[in-house]
Design an enzyme around this catalytic site. Structure first.
Site, PDB file in Angstrom:
ATOM      1  N   HIS A  55      -6.103  -7.404  -0.626  1.00  0.00           N
ATOM      2  CA  HIS A  55      -6.269  -5.984  -0.901  1.00  0.00           C
ATOM      3  C   HIS A  55      -5.506  -5.568  -2.149  1.00  0.00           C
ATOM      4  CE1 HIS A  55      -7.096  -6.522   3.375  1.00  0.00           C
ATOM      5  NE2 HIS A  55      -7.893  -5.475   3.282  1.00  0.00           N
ATOM      6  N   HIS A 107       0.817  -1.214   0.000  1.00  0.00           N
ATOM      7  CA  HIS A 107       0.000   0.000   0.000  1.00  0.00           C
ATOM      8  C   HIS A 107       0.855   1.270   0.000  1.00  0.00           C
ATOM      9  CE1 HIS A 107      -3.576  -2.289   0.412  1.00  0.00           C
ATOM     10  NE2 HIS A 107      -3.319  -2.713   1.641  1.00  0.00           N
TER      11      HIS A 107
END
Length: 404
Positions: free
Chosen positions: A253, A214
């Site tokens: 994710h 991320h």
């Protein structure tokens, strides 16, 4: 990795942190303001960079930036020779995070990495003396991808608290946050970077950590403070004579960090299998995914593996990589509170086996990172999967090696 949800305090937690409750309340407004200013500054720097690139792109792209990046990579100490007595399994006790009990307020198992290695040792899969210990990534190493401004923002505890999404961290001195949170992350970054060198030499490498997908060069989030995947790939470009890299991101994710860093970079092909109904909802970064496979909440093992098979087959005809970076998050496990998928432990082992067979069949070096996973059972599942890879002779964990 994933969006971190800070749960409500239990009575015991209130008692544990009673000395700092007042400070937490006092700093709440400050943290909120810092968050707004941090985001504002990131947007402002982004606009400034866009303007600079449009007016002097030839200078930035062709000379200064690339030259400084190359110089930093060539002077780095993160690549070092590993004796043949070691196996390409990378771990350091410095990976694990302990922070006055605060780590327990986060759903991530911050001792996962050490527990994985503990299981492998107890199960006699690998010898302790054969594990490779990496070096901590230095500021100069991090500047290969990160800006000075971003690294400076990590010197404020409130900013780190936002990135790892544990508000309590904001009230602690930054020297303590550096030692207890960022130092372990920097060691894992060093492991990810070294893993590419080992994979090129041995055919495979597993960093029992890393996978901070991320984080981009200018922005952290979702428990990811440093962009280890992007750093690993830039080091490989400069030091390993590699020009084509495939990222296979199978964390639940979306890997918006590396997607942002390699937007429109034809040297990097991104296959991302993710749940679109959970964090980070980064629709801009999704534009940069070369092969997007969305698996909705509730997806079961058979359906997931079928989609993976199809995706790997498509990628064969789309890209010819010289290195694979495999982000092997276990937050796809059934019961994971953040991934919301329903993949069995055997499904995880099967998934990892498929990716390693894909690489082995095509003689492509592969780096595996453990990334997200938010249940205590994740460590056992990862260790069992590594054991399965060893049993299937897809990796050699070195039990039969003799020291040199």
């Amino acid at each position: 990795m994933k969006n971190l949800v800070v749960t409500s305090w239990t009575e015991s937690t209130r008692n544990l942190f009673k000395p700092v409750i007042v400070l937490v309340i006092t700093f709440a407004a400050t943290v909120k303001l810092s968050q707004s200013l941090y985001r504002y500054n990131l947007r402002r720097r982004s606009r400034a960079r866009s303007g600079t690139m449009s007016s002097s792109s030839s200078s930035d792209n062709g000379t200064g930036v690339q030259a400084r990046r190359r110089s930093r990579i060539l002077s780095s100490k993160l690549y070092f020779d590993i004796p043949n007595s070691k196996v390409p399994l990378i771990y350091s006790s410095a990976y694990d995070i302990t922070f006055l009990g605060i780590e327990k307020l986060h759903p991530f198992d911050s001792s996962k990495w050490g527990r994985i290695c503990g299981f492998l040792l107890v199960d006699n899969v690998v010898d302790k003396n054969c594990i490779v210990e990496p070096l901590e990534a230095s500021k100069n190493d991090l500047l290969v991808v990160h800006s000075e401004a971003y690294l400076n923002c990590l010197k404020k505890s409130a900013n780190v608290a936002m990135i790892i999404e544990v508000p309590h961290v904001a009230v602690f001195p930054n020297c303590l946050v550096q030692q207890k949170v960022l130092y372990p992350f920097r060691n894992q970054v060093g492991g990810t970077i070294l893993a590419a060198k080992l994979a090129k030499e041995r055919g495979w490498a597993i960093n029992v950590g890393g996978g901070f997908h991320h984080c981009s060069g200018e922005k952290g989030g979702g428990f990811c403070a440093y962009a280890d995947i992007s750093l690993c790939i830039h080091f490989a470009f400069e030091r390993l004579n590699i020009s084509r890299v495939m990222i296979i991101d199978l964390d639940a994710h979306q890997g918006n960090g590396h997607e942002t860093d390699f937007a429109n970079d034809s040297r990097v092909y991104i296959l991302d299998v993710y749940n679109p109904g959970i964090y980070p909802f980064d629709y801009e970064a999704r534009r940069y995914i070369d092969q997007k496979v969305e698996v909705v909440s509730g997806t079961t093992t058979n359906e997931y593996l079928r989609k993976l098979d199809e995706a790997l087959e498509v990628s064969v005809h789309s890209f010819d990589p010289e290195l694979i970076v495999y982000n092997a998050g276990t937050d796809i496990l059934d019961g994971d509170p953040l991934g919301r998928l329903k993949i069995s432990p055997d499904g995880i082992a099967n998934r990892d086996e498929k990716v390693f067979r894909f690489a082995r069949k095509r003689n492509i070096p592969i780096v595996m990172l453990t990334s997200g996973g938010y249940m205590k059972s994740s460590a056992r599942v990862i260790a069992d999967s590594i054991t399965n890879l060893s049993n299937k002779c897809l990796i050699d964990t070195g039990k039969n090696m003799t020291a040199t």
